[in-house]
Design a protein around this motif. Structure first.
Motif, PDB file in Angstrom:
ATOM      1  N   UNK A  85      40.769  37.907 -15.417  1.00 22.67           N
ATOM      2  CA  UNK A  85      40.539  38.108 -13.988  1.00 22.67           C
ATOM      3  C   UNK A  85      39.174  37.555 -13.603  1.00 22.67           C
ATOM      4  N   UNK A  86      39.126  36.859 -12.494  1.00 19.49           N
ATOM      5  CA  UNK A  86      37.877  36.277 -12.013  1.00 19.49           C
ATOM      6  C   UNK A  86      37.292  37.140 -10.902  1.00 19.49           C
ATOM      7  N   UNK A  87      36.122  37.717 -11.173  1.00 22.22           N
ATOM      8  CA  UNK A  87      35.355  38.443 -10.167  1.00 22.22           C
ATOM      9  C   UNK A  87      33.932  37.893 -10.141  1.00 22.22           C
ATOM     10  N   UNK A  88      33.272  38.027  -9.016  1.00 19.67           N
ATOM     11  CA  UNK A  88      31.851  37.720  -8.921  1.00 19.67           C
ATOM     12  C   UNK A  88      31.095  39.030  -8.767  1.00 19.67           C
ATOM     13  N   UNK A  89      29.764  38.981  -8.869  1.00 21.12           N
ATOM     14  CA  UNK A  89      28.968  40.204  -8.768  1.00 21.12           C
ATOM     15  C   UNK A  89      29.137  40.868  -7.403  1.00 21.12           C
ATOM     16  N   UNK A  90      29.545  40.115  -6.390  1.00 20.09           N
ATOM     17  CA  UNK A  90      29.773  40.694  -5.076  1.00 20.09           C
ATOM     18  C   UNK A  90      31.037  41.557  -5.041  1.00 20.09           C
ATOM     19  N   UNK A  91      31.852  41.432  -6.080  1.00 22.92           N
ATOM     20  CA  UNK A  91      33.093  42.210  -6.175  1.00 22.92           C
ATOM     21  C   UNK A  91      32.936  43.435  -7.068  1.00 22.92           C
ATOM     22  N   UNK A 253      34.944  42.789   0.559  1.00 24.81           N
ATOM     23  CA  UNK A 253      34.583  43.593   1.731  1.00 24.81           C
ATOM     24  C   UNK A 253      34.648  45.089   1.440  1.00 24.81           C
ATOM     25  N   UNK A 254      35.563  45.486   0.552  1.00 23.90           N
ATOM     26  CA  UNK A 254      35.649  46.903   0.181  1.00 23.90           C
ATOM     27  C   UNK A 254      34.448  47.289  -0.682  1.00 23.90           C
ATOM     28  N   UNK A 255      34.111  46.444  -1.638  1.00 23.93           N
ATOM     29  CA  UNK A 255      32.970  46.731  -2.505  1.00 23.93           C
ATOM     30  C   UNK A 255      31.681  46.787  -1.690  1.00 23.93           C
ATOM     31  N   UNK A 256      31.539  45.910  -0.687  1.00 20.96           N
ATOM     32  CA  UNK A 256      30.347  45.964   0.167  1.00 20.96           C
ATOM     33  C   UNK A 256      30.273  47.293   0.911  1.00 20.96           C
ATOM     34  N   UNK A 257      31.408  47.745   1.423  1.00 17.92           N
ATOM     35  CA  UNK A 257      31.430  49.028   2.133  1.00 17.92           C
ATOM     36  C   UNK A 257      31.075  50.173   1.185  1.00 17.92           C
ATOM     37  N   UNK A 258      31.578  50.117  -0.027  1.00 17.85           N
ATOM     38  CA  UNK A 258      31.246  51.133  -1.024  1.00 17.85           C
ATOM     39  C   UNK A 258      29.755  51.112  -1.340  1.00 17.85           C
ATOM     40  N   UNK A 259      29.193  49.925  -1.452  1.00 20.58           N
ATOM     41  CA  UNK A 259      27.764  49.783  -1.738  1.00 20.58           C
ATOM     42  C   UNK A 259      26.913  50.306  -0.586  1.00 20.58           C
ATOM     43  N   UNK A 260      27.335  50.009   0.643  1.00 21.60           N
ATOM     44  CA  UNK A 260      26.604  50.508   1.807  1.00 21.60           C
ATOM     45  C   UNK A 260      26.595  52.037   1.818  1.00 21.60           C
TER      46      UNK A 260
END
Length: 396
Positions: A85-91, A253-260
């Motif tokens: 699976x390909x993810x970046x640190x933003x994920x 976008x979900x991970x960003x919301x979780x981080x916020x």
């Protein structure tokens, strides 16, 4: 005044039991614990040394809210290596335990009155987490007769326009069930069709036996990956429960919301523990395999002994470190001042008469079962099973 949301929350039913166990131990009475939901192995030495190194190198400050960049990169490598699976640190987000990752995910996607479908038996905290968001937990009972596999027809019948997510856990706590790939894939296809998320709690992913493998939901297709939030951590696989490092991967976008959200609650996880977790993910496979081999021996022995006891019925699960024997055969039976009418009665009886601690299955929405953790030495399991067998023989 206490808030209504907290008043509606159901406290952990194991707290009263824990107090009883503590009181017995204070009196010098030995209790064999089958109630513990964590590995009994110590954290591997190479990981401990990395934590010590972190302190010396000054990794004692805040990290970014989503977690240390090097650790997030290592998590991306883990998913590539294990599942292509390909993810970046933003994920990726790193949290103070997988429990916080789960809470973050629910807070990020669930609005009041949204529905989250949860197959049962399940870890009881799922239900309370959903309720705390204002969401509605929709509980769907799985069938014990087929090993608590995913019952897709039952789940599908509960999908509505308000369904925001289905929360699954495989390998499963409390049942030990490992969900079949074909069932998880069908669930993923339903998520794509009806536009809901799958929150896939895979924290027990390394503890799978009998030649089975963990089915990573996000790896089933690109479309399913886009609807999946995967929860994991180092607690179970690397015997690091007290280090409190969990993580989630999913749509950016979900991970960003979780981080916020995390930025306004706990800010970031423990810095030295994050540094040590890189070592866990990178260089601890030998430990994982050795621990898994020992758990497998305990699993087979525990299930064999339970099924040899008259009145006990227990299927052999292929994951985690739990079994869930059915005890309804004993309803109405008595010994001394005890009458068994439910799993809670059986837990009290076994604690008082056999000096073993097991968990009431109703805590997990399993109304006729008790949960036994084989996260204890084989010697203690043997002694505990002897005590349990003797105590059950006394019930008439």
């Amino acid at each position: 005044m206490i808030s209504k949301r907290i008043q509606k929350m159901v406290p952990s039913v194991t707290l009263a039991q824990s107090e009883k166990i503590a009181m017995l131990k204070k009196q010098g009475i030995e209790v064999i614990g089958f109630n513990i939901g964590e590995p009994d192995f110590n954290t591997p030495e190479n990981i401990i040394k990395k934590a010590e190194e972190a302190y010396r190198l000054g990794y004692t400050k805040y990290t970014p809210a989503a977690g240390m960049l090097d650790l997030r990169e290592e998590i991306c490598r883990k998913f590539k290596k294990d599942y292509n699976l390909d993810y970046t640190v933003r994920d990726v987000i790193v949290s103070s335990g997988a429990k916080q990752s789960l809470t973050n995910a629910l807070m990020a996607i669930v609005d009041p009155e949204d529905e989250v479908i949860v197959p049962t038996p399940c870890w009881i905290s799922y239900i309370e987490m959903i309720k705390l968001t204002g969401g509605v937990p929709v509980l769907v009972e799985m069938n014990e007769a087929n090993g608590f596999d995913l019952a897709l027809d039952r789940i599908e019948s509960k999908i509505t326009s308000r369904t925001k997510a289905v929360l699954i856990n495989s390998p499963n706590n409390p049942t030990g069930a490992v969900y079949k790939e074909k069932d998880v894939k069908r669930l993923g296809e339903l998520a794509v069709k009806h536009n809901f998320y799958i929150i896939s709690d895979e924290v027990y992913e390394k503890l799978v036996y009998s030649g089975e493998t963990n089915c990573c939901t996000a790896a089933l297709s690109q479309e399913i990956k886009e609807k999946t939030i995967t929860i994991n951590g180092v607690s179970k696989s690397y015997a690091m429960t007290g280090w409190r490092i969990g993580f989630a991967v999913g749509p950016t976008h979900v991970i960003k919301a979780m981080s916020d959200y995390q930025g306004h609650t706990t800010t970031s996880p423990n810095s030295p523990a994050q540094y040590a977790s890189i070592e866990a993910l990178r260089n601890s496979e030998e430990f994982v395999q050795a621990m898994k081999k020992e758990f497998d021996k305990r699993r087979k022995y525990t299930v064999k002994r339970l099924n040899e006891m008259e009145g006990i019925d227990c299927f052999e699960p292929n994951g985690a470190f739990y079994v869930m024997p059915n005890i309804k055969h004993f309803y109405g039976k008595k010994y001394r001042d005890f009458t068994i009418n439910c799993p809670a009665d059986m837990c009290d009886y076994l604690l008082e008469e056999a000096r073993i601690a097991v968990v009431d299955g109703t805590a997990f929405l399993a109304p006729h079962n008790i949960r036994i953790s084989y996260s204890n030495s084989l010697e203690n399991i043997q002694r505990g099973m002897d005590r349990m067998e003797e105590a059950l023989k006394n019930l008439k």
